[in-house]
Motif scaffolding. Structure first.
Motif, PDB file in Angstrom:
ATOM      1  N   ALA A   1      -3.033   4.210 -11.640  1.00  8.71           N
ATOM      2  CA  ALA A   1      -2.268   3.101 -12.213  1.00  8.71           C
ATOM      3  C   ALA A   1      -3.158   2.181 -13.035  1.00  8.71           C
ATOM      4  CB  ALA A   1      -1.578   2.316 -11.097  1.00  8.71           C
ATOM      5  N   TYR A   2      -4.379   1.966 -12.580  1.00  7.21           N
ATOM      6  CA  TYR A   2      -5.297   1.081 -13.303  1.00  7.21           C
ATOM      7  C   TYR A   2      -5.604   1.618 -14.696  1.00  7.21           C
ATOM      8  CZ  TYR A   2      -9.359  -1.944 -14.133  1.00  7.21           C
ATOM      9  OH  TYR A   2     -10.238  -2.861 -14.666  1.00  7.21           O
TER      10      TYR A   2
ATOM     11  N   ALA B   1      -2.481   0.665 -16.829  1.00  6.17           N
ATOM     12  CA  ALA B   1      -2.385  -0.781 -17.066  1.00  6.17           C
ATOM     13  C   ALA B   1      -3.210  -1.463 -15.984  1.00  6.17           C
ATOM     14  CB  ALA B   1      -0.934  -1.259 -17.008  1.00  6.17           C
TER      15      ALA B   1
ATOM     16  N   TRP C   1      -3.463  -4.265 -14.663  1.00  4.54           N
ATOM     17  CA  TRP C   1      -2.841  -5.176 -13.705  1.00  4.54           C
ATOM     18  C   TRP C   1      -1.905  -4.457 -12.734  1.00  4.54           C
ATOM     19  CZ3 TRP C   1       2.303  -4.496 -14.321  1.00  4.54           C
ATOM     20  CH2 TRP C   1       2.772  -4.102 -15.579  1.00  4.54           C
ATOM     21  N   SER C   2      -1.533  -3.204 -13.055  1.00  2.00           N
ATOM     22  CA  SER C   2      -0.445  -2.549 -12.322  1.00  2.00           C
ATOM     23  C   SER C   2      -0.720  -2.283 -10.849  1.00  2.00           C
ATOM     24  CB  SER C   2      -0.037  -1.260 -13.036  1.00  2.00           C
ATOM     25  OG  SER C   2      -1.122  -0.363 -13.133  1.00  2.00           O
TER      26      SER C   2
ATOM     27  N   ALA D   1       1.822  -4.021  -8.338  1.00  2.00           N
ATOM     28  CA  ALA D   1       2.603  -3.076  -7.538  1.00  2.00           C
ATOM     29  C   ALA D   1       2.389  -3.316  -6.051  1.00  2.00           C
ATOM     30  CB  ALA D   1       2.219  -1.640  -7.902  1.00  2.00           C
TER      31      ALA D   1
END
Length: 468
Positions: free
Chosen positions: A430-431, A434, A436-437, A441
């Motif tokens: 995820a990083y 994005a 921040w995700s 999350a």
């Protein structure tokens, strides 16, 4: 911690307890201190290896994917072993389970240190397999936390368990504070050179072997302490009614209306927290210019706060607010910290302080707006994580019978280990998409946890609310 009362004090406390607690002999401060000490030594050894692990894997010229696999192998093995060790401790005793497991960890870290030598004889594949297998063995030994938590529950009155279980969390925090620092010292060039001059030629002395051997030595020290001073608590032993496979134990726990939300909460919380555990250092490097030393300073700050929170603050708060309310407060605080963390550079820019987040913690001004924001969010994160985890442990202890404390802790800790196995690769992926995700999350995942924990009816009555 609780003291073992004598005379009139014992009578007064027995009268104040439930009928089940009244029949259980009280443990002393010494009993709690001994098991906490054993846990600390064991976790200290685990922490020693943390700084060298990525570099050790890279020294064999393999893909960084193996760093993730080697890290995940520990949690997966812990997930598989914790319920079994907890159940065995119910049936066979806490002391033998704790002693055997820390000895097994010592063997695992010893083998871990010889991976390079094994690779020189049998090839890179054998070296990497040695790392994976020894980490797996150490993870299985790490499942002893279920037996340690059950030991605390055995010797501590219910109304004082939050404080005592908080000390287990404090031991974890101290292990992660001092372990990596010791590992860094053991891997330093002056120490390696000194060891090379002092130790026999057949002992390999490198920046990888010395921390590994130090971790093994700490685990063997914990083994000696367990044999010498850890006493088996006087308690009602499980009859084996809950014995069975890991799947059977999880099925039993999930069929229990009181334990089901706690098992799920342990799993989801561990997945949510993976963003911090795995991706904080890349985030700090990318947006704050932190190198490994600066990141270690921040992690030490978090560890010290965690020790204070879980060792001194959470117990009194639980007695005042109750475990359910404190769990809700902790989960809400943790969710807020996760949501704010990736945006601390922007938040810090709003403060009336210098606003360059990329100057580095040790190479630039300390009181920049982004740095103040990061450390403030870190304090909130530390409190939320400590309050939520200790409250969950207290609720598990309240809902399990005296005969099945170990099995209950084993299943919930196993769920946490499964979350720590699933979460890291997901957070890392995820990083990349994005930055921040993984943090946001994680915050979103905690929302249903807070909701479920806030439903007092989910735990079957007022007992779960704690002691007012």
């Amino acid at each position: 911690m609780s003291d073992s009362p004598d005379g009139a004090d014992a009578a007064d406390e027995a009268a104040a307890d439930s009928s089940t607690d009244a029949d259980r002999p009280r443990g002393s401060r010494r009993a709690v201190a001994v098991v906490i000490g054993v846990v600390f030594l064991d976790l200290l050894g685990f922490g020693v290896v943390i700084p060298i692990l990525p570099f050790y894997v890279r020294s064999f010229g393999v893909s960084d994917v193996f760093i993730g696999l080697t890290a995940a192998s520990y949690s997966l093995a812990q997930f598989l072993a914790a319920p079994t060790l907890g159940r065995i401790s119910d049936e066979r005793g806490r002391r033998p389970v704790i002693a055997f497991s820390v000895a097994m960890a010592g063997v695992a870290w010893l083998v871990f240190g010889f991976a390079t030598e094994i690779g020189a004889i049998a090839g890179t594949g054998a070296a990497v397999a040695t790392l994976l297998l020894s980490r797996t063995l150490a993870g299985a030994a790490g499942g002893n936390i279920s037996a340690a938590q059950a030991y605390i529950a055995d010797v501590t009155p219910r109304e004082k368990r939050a404080g005592a279980l908080g000390l287990v969390g404090a031991a974890f925090s101290l292990g992660f504070v001092f372990g990596p620092a010791l590992g860094g010292v053991a891997a330093s060039d002056p120490v390696v050179s000194a060891a090379d001059a002092l130790l026999p030629a057949f002992v390999p002395t490198t920046r990888f072997t010395l921390p590994s051997f130090l971790a093994a030595g700490l685990s063997f020290l914990a083994f000696g302490a367990a044999l010498a001073v850890l006493k088996e608590p006087d308690r009602t032993r499980g009859s084996g009614a809950r014995s069975g496979s890991l799947i059977d134990q999880f099925r039993t726990a999930l069929a229990d209306d009181a334990l089901r939300p706690l098992v799920a909460s342990y799993f989801v919380t561990s997945v949510a927290f993976a963003g911090i555990q795995v991706m904080f250092i890349p985030f700090a490097a990318d947006f704050y210019g932190y190198d490994a030393t600066a990141a270690a300073v921040f992690l030490t700050y978090i560890g010290v706060l965690g020790t204070i929170n879980q060792g001194a603050l959470v117990g009194p708060l639980e007695r005042r607010l109750g475990a359910v309310r404190l769990a809700v407060i902790g989960g809400t605080s943790l969710a807020a910290a996760l949501a704010f963390l990736p945006f601390t550079p922007e938040i810090g820019a709003l403060l009336p302080l210098p606003g360059d987040p990329g100057s580095g913690l040790l190479s630039g001004p300390l009181l920049t707006g982004p740095t103040v924001a990061l450390f403030g969010v870190g304090a909130l994160l530390s409190f939320g994580n400590g309050a939520l985890n200790v409250s969950l442990s207290t609720l598990v202890s309240d809902r399990a019978s005296d005969e099945t404390q170990g099995a209950a802790f084993g299943v919930t800790q196993g769920a946490g280990s499964l979350g720590r196995t699933v979460g890291p690769p997901v957070a890392a992926s995820a990083y990349v998409l994005a930055y921040w995700s993984p943090f946001v999350a994680g915050a979103v995942l905690l929302v249903p946890v807070v909701y479920v924990l806030g439903r007092g009816g989910a735990f079957g009555g007022s007992e779960a609310a704690g002691t007012e």
